[in-house]
Write a protein that holds these residues in place. Structure first.
Motif, PDB file in Angstrom:
ATOM      1  N   LEU A 179      -1.239  15.938  -0.245  1.00 17.44           N
ATOM      2  CA  LEU A 179      -0.837  14.948  -1.242  1.00 17.44           C
ATOM      3  C   LEU A 179       0.655  15.060  -1.546  1.00 17.44           C
ATOM      4  O   LEU A 179       1.361  14.044  -1.634  1.00 17.44           O
ATOM      5  CB  LEU A 179      -1.634  15.142  -2.528  1.00 17.44           C
ATOM      6  CG  LEU A 179      -3.054  14.569  -2.583  1.00 17.44           C
ATOM      7  CD1 LEU A 179      -3.744  15.012  -3.859  1.00 17.44           C
ATOM      8  CD2 LEU A 179      -3.020  13.051  -2.496  1.00 17.44           C
ATOM      9  N   ALA A 180       1.146  16.282  -1.713  1.00 10.12           N
ATOM     10  CA  ALA A 180       2.549  16.489  -2.060  1.00 10.12           C
ATOM     11  C   ALA A 180       3.476  15.977  -0.963  1.00 10.12           C
ATOM     12  O   ALA A 180       4.535  15.395  -1.252  1.00 10.12           O
ATOM     13  CB  ALA A 180       2.807  17.970  -2.325  1.00 10.12           C
ATOM     14  N   HIS A 181       3.101  16.180   0.300  1.00 11.40           N
ATOM     15  CA  HIS A 181       3.934  15.691   1.398  1.00 11.40           C
ATOM     16  C   HIS A 181       3.889  14.175   1.488  1.00 11.40           C
ATOM     17  O   HIS A 181       4.888  13.528   1.842  1.00 11.40           O
ATOM     18  CB  HIS A 181       3.472  16.296   2.730  1.00 11.40           C
ATOM     19  CG  HIS A 181       4.043  15.579   3.913  1.00 11.40           C
ATOM     20  ND1 HIS A 181       3.279  14.787   4.740  1.00 11.40           N
ATOM     21  CD2 HIS A 181       5.318  15.503   4.381  1.00 11.40           C
ATOM     22  CE1 HIS A 181       4.053  14.269   5.664  1.00 11.40           C
ATOM     23  NE2 HIS A 181       5.286  14.688   5.479  1.00 11.40           N
ATOM     24  N   ALA A 182       2.741  13.593   1.180  1.00  9.45           N
ATOM     25  CA  ALA A 182       2.583  12.147   1.336  1.00  9.45           C
ATOM     26  C   ALA A 182       3.461  11.360   0.367  1.00  9.45           C
ATOM     27  O   ALA A 182       3.834  10.217   0.660  1.00  9.45           O
ATOM     28  CB  ALA A 182       1.118  11.767   1.123  1.00  9.45           C
ATOM     29  N   ILE A 183       3.810  11.958  -0.771  1.00 10.38           N
ATOM     30  CA  ILE A 183       4.575  11.215  -1.786  1.00 10.38           C
ATOM     31  C   ILE A 183       5.955  10.782  -1.285  1.00 10.38           C
ATOM     32  O   ILE A 183       6.262   9.583  -1.271  1.00 10.38           O
ATOM     33  CB  ILE A 183       4.698  12.038  -3.088  1.00 10.38           C
ATOM     34  CG1 ILE A 183       3.331  12.150  -3.762  1.00 10.38           C
ATOM     35  CG2 ILE A 183       5.692  11.381  -4.042  1.00 10.38           C
ATOM     36  CD1 ILE A 183       3.327  13.097  -4.937  1.00 10.38           C
ATOM     37  N   PRO A 184       6.837  11.709  -0.876  1.00  4.71           N
ATOM     38  CA  PRO A 184       8.161  11.255  -0.425  1.00  4.71           C
ATOM     39  C   PRO A 184       8.086  10.392   0.829  1.00  4.71           C
ATOM     40  O   PRO A 184       8.883   9.451   0.985  1.00  4.71           O
ATOM     41  CB  PRO A 184       8.913  12.564  -0.148  1.00  4.71           C
ATOM     42  CG  PRO A 184       7.855  13.584   0.069  1.00  4.71           C
ATOM     43  CD  PRO A 184       6.719  13.179  -0.820  1.00  4.71           C
ATOM     44  N   LEU A 185       7.138  10.686   1.720  1.00  2.00           N
ATOM     45  CA  LEU A 185       7.007   9.888   2.935  1.00  2.00           C
ATOM     46  C   LEU A 185       6.620   8.449   2.600  1.00  2.00           C
ATOM     47  O   LEU A 185       7.254   7.491   3.063  1.00  2.00           O
ATOM     48  CB  LEU A 185       5.964  10.518   3.861  1.00  2.00           C
ATOM     49  CG  LEU A 185       5.584   9.704   5.107  1.00  2.00           C
ATOM     50  CD1 LEU A 185       6.819   9.357   5.932  1.00  2.00           C
ATOM     51  CD2 LEU A 185       4.578  10.482   5.949  1.00  2.00           C
ATOM     52  N   ALA A 186       5.576   8.280   1.785  1.00  2.00           N
ATOM     53  CA  ALA A 186       5.131   6.933   1.419  1.00  2.00           C
ATOM     54  C   ALA A 186       6.186   6.207   0.587  1.00  2.00           C
ATOM     55  O   ALA A 186       6.363   4.989   0.716  1.00  2.00           O
ATOM     56  CB  ALA A 186       3.808   7.005   0.657  1.00  2.00           C
ATOM     57  N   LEU A 187       6.915   6.959  -0.254  1.00  4.68           N
ATOM     58  CA  LEU A 187       7.935   6.337  -1.097  1.00  4.68           C
ATOM     59  C   LEU A 187       9.092   5.801  -0.265  1.00  4.68           C
ATOM     60  O   LEU A 187       9.537   4.658  -0.458  1.00  4.68           O
ATOM     61  CB  LEU A 187       8.443   7.354  -2.118  1.00  4.68           C
ATOM     62  CG  LEU A 187       9.459   6.826  -3.140  1.00  4.68           C
ATOM     63  CD1 LEU A 187       8.859   5.697  -3.963  1.00  4.68           C
ATOM     64  CD2 LEU A 187       9.918   7.968  -4.047  1.00  4.68           C
ATOM     65  N   ILE A 188       9.577   6.607   0.666  1.00  2.54           N
ATOM     66  CA  ILE A 188      10.681   6.150   1.522  1.00  2.54           C
ATOM     67  C   ILE A 188      10.252   4.958   2.371  1.00  2.54           C
ATOM     68  O   ILE A 188      10.957   3.944   2.464  1.00  2.54           O
ATOM     69  CB  ILE A 188      11.177   7.305   2.417  1.00  2.54           C
ATOM     70  CG1 ILE A 188      11.958   8.315   1.579  1.00  2.54           C
ATOM     71  CG2 ILE A 188      12.057   6.774   3.555  1.00  2.54           C
ATOM     72  CD1 ILE A 188      12.432   9.517   2.363  1.00  2.54           C
ATOM     73  N   ALA A 189       9.076   5.069   2.987  1.00  3.24           N
ATOM     74  CA  ALA A 189       8.577   3.966   3.805  1.00  3.24           C
ATOM     75  C   ALA A 189       8.326   2.730   2.950  1.00  3.24           C
ATOM     76  O   ALA A 189       8.636   1.596   3.360  1.00  3.24           O
ATOM     77  CB  ALA A 189       7.298   4.391   4.520  1.00  3.24           C
ATOM     78  N   ASP A 206       0.821  -1.207   0.000  1.00  2.00           N
ATOM     79  CA  ASP A 206       0.000   0.000   0.000  1.00  2.00           C
ATOM     80  C   ASP A 206       0.857   1.260   0.000  1.00  2.00           C
ATOM     81  O   ASP A 206       0.501   2.253  -0.636  1.00  2.00           O
ATOM     82  CB  ASP A 206      -0.929   0.007   1.218  1.00  2.00           C
ATOM     83  CG  ASP A 206      -1.743   1.278   1.302  1.00  2.00           C
ATOM     84  OD1 ASP A 206      -2.534   1.538   0.375  1.00  2.00           O
ATOM     85  OD2 ASP A 206      -1.575   2.028   2.275  1.00  2.00           O
ATOM     86  N   LEU A 207       1.980   1.246   0.679  1.00  4.12           N
ATOM     87  CA  LEU A 207       2.847   2.428   0.723  1.00  4.12           C
ATOM     88  C   LEU A 207       3.377   2.780  -0.663  1.00  4.12           C
ATOM     89  O   LEU A 207       3.344   3.944  -1.073  1.00  4.12           O
ATOM     90  CB  LEU A 207       4.000   2.195   1.699  1.00  4.12           C
ATOM     91  CG  LEU A 207       3.635   2.297   3.185  1.00  4.12           C
ATOM     92  CD1 LEU A 207       4.760   1.734   4.051  1.00  4.12           C
ATOM     93  CD2 LEU A 207       3.350   3.740   3.560  1.00  4.12           C
ATOM     94  N   LEU A 208       3.857   1.784  -1.408  1.00  3.14           N
ATOM     95  CA  LEU A 208       4.343   2.065  -2.765  1.00  3.14           C
ATOM     96  C   LEU A 208       3.187   2.452  -3.679  1.00  3.14           C
ATOM     97  O   LEU A 208       3.315   3.356  -4.517  1.00  3.14           O
ATOM     98  CB  LEU A 208       5.066   0.843  -3.327  1.00  3.14           C
ATOM     99  CG  LEU A 208       6.486   0.603  -2.802  1.00  3.14           C
ATOM    100  CD1 LEU A 208       7.105  -0.606  -3.481  1.00  3.14           C
ATOM    101  CD2 LEU A 208       7.362   1.832  -3.018  1.00  3.14           C
ATOM    102  N   TYR A 209       2.054   1.775  -3.522  1.00  2.93           N
ATOM    103  CA  TYR A 209       0.855   2.111  -4.305  1.00  2.93           C
ATOM    104  C   TYR A 209       0.457   3.564  -4.070  1.00  2.93           C
ATOM    105  O   TYR A 209       0.169   4.308  -5.017  1.00  2.93           O
ATOM    106  CB  TYR A 209      -0.280   1.162  -3.896  1.00  2.93           C
ATOM    107  CG  TYR A 209      -1.666   1.732  -4.005  1.00  2.93           C
ATOM    108  CD1 TYR A 209      -2.340   1.762  -5.222  1.00  2.93           C
ATOM    109  CD2 TYR A 209      -2.315   2.247  -2.878  1.00  2.93           C
ATOM    110  CE1 TYR A 209      -3.621   2.288  -5.317  1.00  2.93           C
ATOM    111  CE2 TYR A 209      -3.583   2.769  -2.968  1.00  2.93           C
ATOM    112  CZ  TYR A 209      -4.233   2.790  -4.197  1.00  2.93           C
ATOM    113  OH  TYR A 209      -5.491   3.313  -4.288  1.00  2.93           O
ATOM    114  N   ALA A 210       0.470   3.984  -2.812  1.00  4.73           N
ATOM    115  CA  ALA A 210       0.051   5.342  -2.472  1.00  4.73           C
ATOM    116  C   ALA A 210       1.012   6.379  -3.036  1.00  4.73           C
ATOM    117  O   ALA A 210       0.588   7.420  -3.554  1.00  4.73           O
ATOM    118  CB  ALA A 210      -0.055   5.492  -0.959  1.00  4.73           C
TER     119      ALA A 210
END
Length: 263
Positions: free
Chosen positions: A193-203, A48-52
């Motif tokens: 949305l913009a903040h969630a991208i790098p956070l979800a990608l790293i996680a 889900d993290l990569l999907y998001a």
């Protein structure tokens, strides 16, 4: 990759909600994967993290074109969330926390869902409180605002890495309190949305290194979510956001109780 129609539809549904409201990615998708498709909790979180992260890239592109991303706020959140995510992943790796029993992960997701639901229901109240503080004591509020935003990012970084939940739903709740006058409804969605991208990608990449990502599942979800988030982003300014938010909060509360085994 074998195409699974139900998983594509799930991606489309969640992607559309994410595009409209900026919330609902992990909070909706992870329970769907666990409860409806029987995916192992740790795999559901990692996938889900990569999907998001990939899904939200398309939504942010639309918001950026409309000027509804506040990159200053994104930077403050990322100062806290990205190091927190990295440290949480390091802790998981060195303590083999990725091998924790599924029951623990389900309980952690259930708790995160309940916190998210309560936060979404209290969003309007928190906005009024934040606006009152901003008006009555503007100098102090502006002084603590940057530090409080970084702390909010730290909380999100830990929570999202452990459960995949919080980057959108709790992020918007925190922002509506911290920036009651700076961020209108559209900027709130775009900035979150913009903040969630790098956070979800790293996680997500961290979970990938731990073996917690199902590539076939990821592909099916993205087939639905990418058009869904584009559609949702285009109609976000016309959607009844308050009604949708309360509906999502109600669903998350019920799902949390279900994951606790209360019904």
């Amino acid at each position: 990759m074998e195409i699974d129609g139900m998983r594509v539809v799930a991606g489309l549904m969640v992607g559309t909600i994410v595009g409209i409201t900026g919330v609902g990615g992990g909070a909706l998708m992870t329970p769907i994967l666990v409860l409806m498709f029987g995916i192992a909790p740790q795999t559901a979180v990692g996938t889900d993290l990569l999907y998001a992260s990939i899904t939200k890239m398309f939504g942010v592109a639309v918001h950026q074109n409309h000027g509804t991303v506040d990159w200053g706020v994104v930077g403050r959140l990322a100062m806290g969330s990205l190091p927190a995510a990295a440290l949480t992943l390091a802790w998981m790796h060195f303590n083999e926390a990725h091998q924790i029993k599924s029951g623990f992960i389900i309980s952690a997701v259930a708790i995160a869902l309940m916190i998210t639901a309560v936060g979404m229901l209290a969003k309007d109240y928190l906005h009024r409180v934040g606006r009152s503080l901003r008006v009555t004591d503007a100098s102090y509020f502006k002084h603590v605002q940057p530090v409080a935003t970084v702390i909010a990012g730290i909380v999100l970084g830990v929570l999202v890495t452990l459960t995949s939940i919080g980057a959108g739903a709790l992020g918007t709740v925190m922002l509506v309190y911290l920036y009651p006058m700076r961020l209108n409804a559209s900027k709130l969605v775009g900035t979150d949305l913009a903040h969630a991208i790098p956070l979800a990608l790293i996680a997500g990449l961290g979970h990938l290194s731990l073996g917690n990502v199902n590539y076939g599942l990821l592909g099916n979800l993205l087939m639905g979510s990418i058009p869904g988030v584009l559609i949702g982003s285009f109609i976000s300014t016309r959607a009844p956001l308050t009604f949708i938010r309360y509906a999502i909060a109600g669903v998350l509360g019920l799902v949390s109780l279900k994951m606790f085994g209360l019904f």
